[in-house]
Design an enzyme around this catalytic site. Structure first.
Site, PDB file in Angstrom:
ATOM      1  N   PRO A  31       0.914  -0.965  -0.804  1.00 56.64           N
ATOM      2  CA  PRO A  31      -0.241  -0.412  -0.003  1.00 56.64           C
ATOM      3  C   PRO A  31       1.061   1.079   0.038  1.00 56.64           C
ATOM      4  CG  PRO A  31       0.482  -0.676   2.148  1.00 56.64           C
ATOM      5  CD  PRO A  31       0.185  -1.979   1.436  1.00 56.64           C
ATOM      6  N   MET A  32      -0.021   1.938  -0.908  1.00 55.24           N
ATOM      7  CA  MET A  32       1.009   3.531  -0.820  1.00 55.24           C
ATOM      8  C   MET A  32       0.452   4.354  -1.056  1.00 55.24           C
ATOM      9  SD  MET A  32       5.185   2.552  -2.897  1.00 55.24           S
ATOM     10  CE  MET A  32       4.728   0.894  -3.785  1.00 55.24           C
ATOM     11  N   VAL A  33       0.453   5.209  -0.751  1.00 54.04           N
ATOM     12  CA  VAL A  33      -0.481   6.158   0.098  1.00 54.04           C
ATOM     13  C   VAL A  33       0.279   7.332  -1.601  1.00 54.04           C
ATOM     14  CG1 VAL A  33      -0.976   8.571   0.565  1.00 54.04           C
ATOM     15  CG2 VAL A  33      -1.830   6.892   1.675  1.00 54.04           C
ATOM     16  N   GLN A  87      -6.898  -1.138   1.642  1.00 55.01           N
ATOM     17  CA  GLN A  87      -6.601  -1.304   2.997  1.00 55.01           C
ATOM     18  C   GLN A  87      -6.925   0.221   3.298  1.00 55.01           C
ATOM     19  OE1 GLN A  87      -3.129   0.306   4.415  1.00 55.01           O
ATOM     20  NE2 GLN A  87      -1.858  -0.732   5.313  1.00 55.01           N
ATOM     21  N   CYS A 116       1.664   3.282  10.095  1.00 59.15           N
ATOM     22  CA  CYS A 116       1.661   4.570   9.386  1.00 59.15           C
ATOM     23  C   CYS A 116       2.507   5.023  10.547  1.00 59.15           C
ATOM     24  CB  CYS A 116       0.196   5.318   8.789  1.00 59.15           C
ATOM     25  SG  CYS A 116       1.012   6.905   8.325  1.00 59.15           S
ATOM     26  N   ARG A 273       8.925   1.057  -1.884  1.00 60.75           N
ATOM     27  CA  ARG A 273       9.761   2.007  -2.490  1.00 60.75           C
ATOM     28  C   ARG A 273      10.876   1.064  -3.681  1.00 60.75           C
ATOM     29  NH1 ARG A 273      14.016   3.146   2.294  1.00 60.75           N
ATOM     30  NH2 ARG A 273      13.310   0.636   3.059  1.00 60.75           N
TER      31      ARG A 273
HETATM   32  C1  LIG Z   1       5.097   6.421  -0.962  1.00 59.01           C
HETATM   33  C2  LIG Z   1       5.135   5.463   0.584  1.00 59.01           C
HETATM   34  C3  LIG Z   1       3.781   5.378   0.524  1.00 59.01           C
HETATM   35  C4  LIG Z   1       3.598   4.338   1.760  1.00 59.01           C
HETATM   36  N1  LIG Z   1       2.026   4.350   2.293  1.00 59.01           N
HETATM   37  C5  LIG Z   1       2.127   3.978   2.740  1.00 59.01           C
HETATM   38  C6  LIG Z   1       0.226   3.078   3.232  1.00 59.01           C
HETATM   39  O1  LIG Z   1      -0.601   3.709   2.883  1.00 59.01           O
HETATM   40  N2  LIG Z   1      -0.615   2.142   3.412  1.00 59.01           N
HETATM   41  C7  LIG Z   1       0.775   1.553   4.161  1.00 59.01           C
HETATM   42  O2  LIG Z   1       0.798   0.711   5.000  1.00 59.01           O
HETATM   43  N3  LIG Z   1       1.636   2.172   4.468  1.00 59.01           N
HETATM   44  C8  LIG Z   1       2.390   2.484   3.381  1.00 59.01           C
HETATM   45  N4  LIG Z   1       3.703   2.836   3.123  1.00 59.01           N
HETATM   46  C9  LIG Z   1       5.578   1.828   3.069  1.00 59.01           C
HETATM   47  C10 LIG Z   1       5.235   0.516   3.079  1.00 59.01           C
HETATM   48  O3  LIG Z   1       4.032   0.369   2.812  1.00 59.01           O
HETATM   49  C11 LIG Z   1       6.563  -0.069   3.565  1.00 59.01           C
HETATM   50  O4  LIG Z   1       5.435  -0.458   4.304  1.00 59.01           O
HETATM   51  C12 LIG Z   1       7.102   0.659   3.396  1.00 59.01           C
HETATM   52  O5  LIG Z   1       7.376   1.397   2.383  1.00 59.01           O
HETATM   53  C13 LIG Z   1       8.996  -0.624   4.539  1.00 59.01           C
HETATM   54  O6  LIG Z   1       9.101  -1.149   2.460  1.00 59.01           O
HETATM   55  P1  LIG Z   1      10.005  -0.546   1.223  1.00 59.01           P
HETATM   56  O7  LIG Z   1      11.858  -1.213   2.439  1.00 59.01           O
HETATM   57  O8  LIG Z   1       9.667  -1.026   0.388  1.00 59.01           O
HETATM   58  O9  LIG Z   1      10.170   0.821   1.453  1.00 59.01           O
HETATM   59  C14 LIG Z   1       4.306   3.800   2.599  1.00 59.01           C
HETATM   60  C15 LIG Z   1       5.879   4.013   1.262  1.00 59.01           C
HETATM   61  C16 LIG Z   1       5.506   4.888   0.449  1.00 59.01           C
HETATM   62  C17 LIG Z   1       7.128   5.080   0.112  1.00 59.01           C
END
Ligand SMILES: Cc1cc2nc3c(=O)[nH]c(=O)nc-3n(C[C@H](O)[C@H](O)[C@H](O)COP(=O)(O)O)c2cc1C
Length: 317
Positions: A31-33, A87, A116, A273
């Site tokens: 999930p990524m806002v 989500q 979050c 990411r």
């Molecule tokens: C731009 C962005 C938006 C995110 N939005 C959410 C979200 O809406 N819900 C959530 O549970 N985590 C969110 N995350 C966290 C990611 O889902 C993830 O748990 C965190 O970035 C670690 O993973 P990574 O190392 O692959 O980036 C977001 C992360 C990024 C970078």
């Protein structure tokens, strides 16, 4: 939120079963806002992602406001619809249950954000603040299961995977500094082994205060996957950059990686990411291929028709 489509929603547990039988991890996009919207989900799905998350949607606003529903959740009416988990951010059982029932016809399952770390979210007891509210989280998932069941959906976990109305309820968590609190949290939210409250669990092994530049806590992940991995399928979120550079190993990876911690209790990967920079990550590309950009641009232009257009679209969103 538009359209009525109750077909082809693969149950997430079926995907876990399938990928296990293929001796590989389940590949998911996080999930990524702002980012994990329809066009992005469709693109990563074309490049080997098994299961996609929407951005976090605030359940209370979603329940009350038609504009929030239209802007926060979009699906494709053209096949294939990527298997999608919606989500939610929520802190009231009834809000999560109602929002989940609203999206159930269009998704494979719903997920509660307990990770979050942003101050506005925590100030409202959303996201990572819920890691201090394990009883409330358990109530929210139970209420959601019971509302989904009352609406005719099948929420019997493994017993639902062949039903077209089978839906999952899951949570995404961070860890505490004191891992015993995370163990207590999972134990409470998971419930009894023979009738657990969640279908699967995503662990982001960083605390609410750990910056994402700090590597994930492998020791915490090892403890939690060995304690709970046989009771519930577990995904890891965090530092999934490429399949060949994961900081742990597993028989579910293409090649053994001696010297790294083995995680037999881990069932799948969630990337944020890295998959944003390279949507073809799970197809084995080390960097984003041009075709993936092309695919994404095509999906964006289809999902965003010009306003007031008189042209017909074969897809409605
Ligand atoms: C731009 C962005 C938006 C995110 N939005 C959410 C979200 O809406 N819900 C959530 O549970 N985590 C969110 N995350 C966290 C990611 O889902 C993830 O748990 C965190 O970035 C670690 O993973 P990574 O190392 O692959 O980036 C977001 C992360 C990024 C970078």
């Amino acid at each position: 939120m538009t359209e009525t489509m109750d077909s082809d929603h693969v149950h997430p547990l079926k995907l876990f079963e399938l990928t296990k039988s293929e001796k590989r991890f389940l590949y998911t996009s996080a999930p990524m806002v702002r980012y994990s919207k329809l066009a992005f989900r469709q693109t990563v799905y074309e490049y080997g992602t098994d299961l996609c998350w929407t951005p976090m949607v605030l359940a209370k606003e979603f329940n009350r406001n038609n504009f929030a529903r239209d802007s926060d959740f979009t699906i494709s009416t053209c096949a294939p619809q990527p298997p999608t988990i919606v989500q939610f951010g929520a802190n009231v059982p009834l809000e999560l249950a109602r929002a989940s029932t609203l999206v159930a016809p269009y998704s494979s399952g719903v997920d509660l954000n307990c990770g979050c770390p942003q101050s506005w979210a925590c100030a409202e007891t959303l996201g990572a603040a819920l890691m201090e509210k394990r009883e409330l989280v358990r109530e929210m998932v139970l209420e959601t299961r019971s509302h989904l069941a009352a609406a005719g959906y099948s929420v019997a976990k493994e017993a639902s995977i062949s039903s077209p109305l089978g839906r999952s309820v899951s949570v995404k968590i961070r860890v505490h500094k004191d891992l015993r609190k995370t163990v207590d949290f999972i134990t409470t939210v998971l419930g009894p082994e023979q009738d657990r409250h969640i279908d699967f669990l995503t662990i982001h092994p960083r605390t609410r205060h750990t910056p994402s530049s700090t590597p994930i806590n492998i020791e915490a992940l090892e403890v939690l996957t060995s304690m709970f991995g046989k009771k519930v399928p577990i995904l890891v979120s965090g530092d999934v950059f490429t399949l060949s550079s994961l900081p742990y190993t597993s028989e579910l990876l293409p090649s053994e990686r001696p010297g790294l911690t083995e995680l037999p209790g881990l069932a799948g990967l969630m990337s944020a990411r890295a998959i944003l920079a390279n949507p073809a990550l799970y197809a084995g590309y080390e960097a984003c291929p041009w075709e993936a950009v092309d695919t994404f641009m095509n999906k964006v232009s289809l999902s965003l028709p010009p306003p007031n257009s008189h042209f017909g679209y074969s897809c409605s969103f």
